[in-house]
Design a protein around this motif. Structure first.
Motif, short mmCIF file in Angstrom:
data_model
loop_
_atom_site.label_atom_id
_atom_site.label_comp_id
_atom_site.label_asym_id
_atom_site.label_seq_id
_atom_site.Cartn_x
_atom_site.Cartn_y
_atom_site.Cartn_z
N VAL A 88 24.09 42.68 13.90
CA VAL A 88 24.43 41.76 12.81
C VAL A 88 23.35 40.69 12.68
O VAL A 88 22.86 40.40 11.59
CB VAL A 88 25.82 41.12 13.04
CG1 VAL A 88 26.06 39.96 12.07
CG2 VAL A 88 26.90 42.17 12.90
N GLN A 89 22.96 40.12 13.82
CA GLN A 89 21.91 39.08 13.81
C GLN A 89 20.59 39.66 13.31
O GLN A 89 19.85 38.99 12.58
CB GLN A 89 21.73 38.49 15.21
CG GLN A 89 22.89 37.62 15.64
CD GLN A 89 22.73 37.11 17.05
OE1 GLN A 89 21.83 37.51 17.78
NE2 GLN A 89 23.62 36.22 17.47
N GLN A 90 20.30 40.89 13.70
CA GLN A 90 19.06 41.53 13.25
C GLN A 90 19.06 41.72 11.74
O GLN A 90 18.05 41.46 11.07
CB GLN A 90 18.90 42.88 13.96
CG GLN A 90 17.58 43.56 13.70
CD GLN A 90 17.44 44.85 14.49
OE1 GLN A 90 18.39 45.36 15.06
NE2 GLN A 90 16.25 45.40 14.48
N ARG A 91 20.21 42.14 11.18
CA ARG A 91 20.30 42.28 9.72
C ARG A 91 20.12 40.93 9.03
O ARG A 91 19.44 40.83 8.00
CB ARG A 91 21.64 42.90 9.33
CG ARG A 91 21.59 44.43 9.35
CD ARG A 91 22.91 44.99 8.93
NE ARG A 91 23.57 45.24 10.22
CZ ARG A 91 24.85 45.41 10.41
NH1 ARG A 91 25.68 45.38 9.42
NH2 ARG A 91 25.35 45.64 11.60
N GLU A 92 20.75 39.89 9.60
CA GLU A 92 20.62 38.56 9.01
C GLU A 92 19.17 38.09 9.05
O GLU A 92 18.66 37.53 8.08
CB GLU A 92 21.52 37.57 9.75
CG GLU A 92 22.99 37.78 9.50
CD GLU A 92 23.88 36.91 10.38
OE1 GLU A 92 23.34 36.19 11.26
OE2 GLU A 92 25.11 36.95 10.20
#
Length: 148
Positions: free
Chosen positions: A84-88
């Motif tokens: 999720v953090q990588q996508r953000e």
């Protein structure tokens, strides 16, 4: 003496109890309490000792498996959060790239305007000289009300 009875038999109350610790590497994992109508034989005690050792190994294996499962769940949760953090971060980077491109485009526009202004100054300086450019600047600054 109180007799012991059940649906299958009746016996006098001469009971032998034994309490056995279930160990794994010196750590108590459980305790087994057994009772017998007669005395425990040496063979039975040896068997029970081996049995408690085996039970200790099984209990330790179960405990290790449960810990491994807990760590696996935690690892999967962290991996999901990381995705999720990588996508953000990827979205943020894309937005920053767009803004950087917009700034680069504006810089190109500003540079083009600066070149146009410079060319206009040169053109004005070539036709009427410095006094014409000065006059032009003065005329632009005077409000229309004062122009007669």
């Amino acid at each position: 003496m109180v007799p012991i009875s059940s649906g299958l038999f009746r016996a006098p109350a001469r009971i032998t109890w034994i309490v056995l610790p279930v160990l794994f590497e010196g750590e108590v994992k459980a305790v087994i309490e057994l009772a017998s109508l007669g005395a425990f034989t040496e063979l039975q005690l040896t068997f029970l000792e081996q049995l408690t050792t085996s039970i200790g190994i099984v209990l330790n294996s179960i405990e290790a498996t449960m810990q491994t499962e807990g760590l696996l769940k935690q690892s999967q949760q962290l991996a999901t959060e990381l995705q999720v953090q990588q996508r953000e971060l990827q979205q943020t980077n894309e937005q920053l790239e767009q803004k950087a491109q917009q700034l680069a485009d504006r810089n190109v526009e500003v540079e083009a305007k600066n070149q146009e202004i410079e060319q206009a100054r040169r053109a004005v300086g070539g036709e009427g000289g410095p006094s014409f450019a000065l006059t032009l600047e003065v005329q632009v600054r005077v409000p229309r009300e004062h122009v007669a």
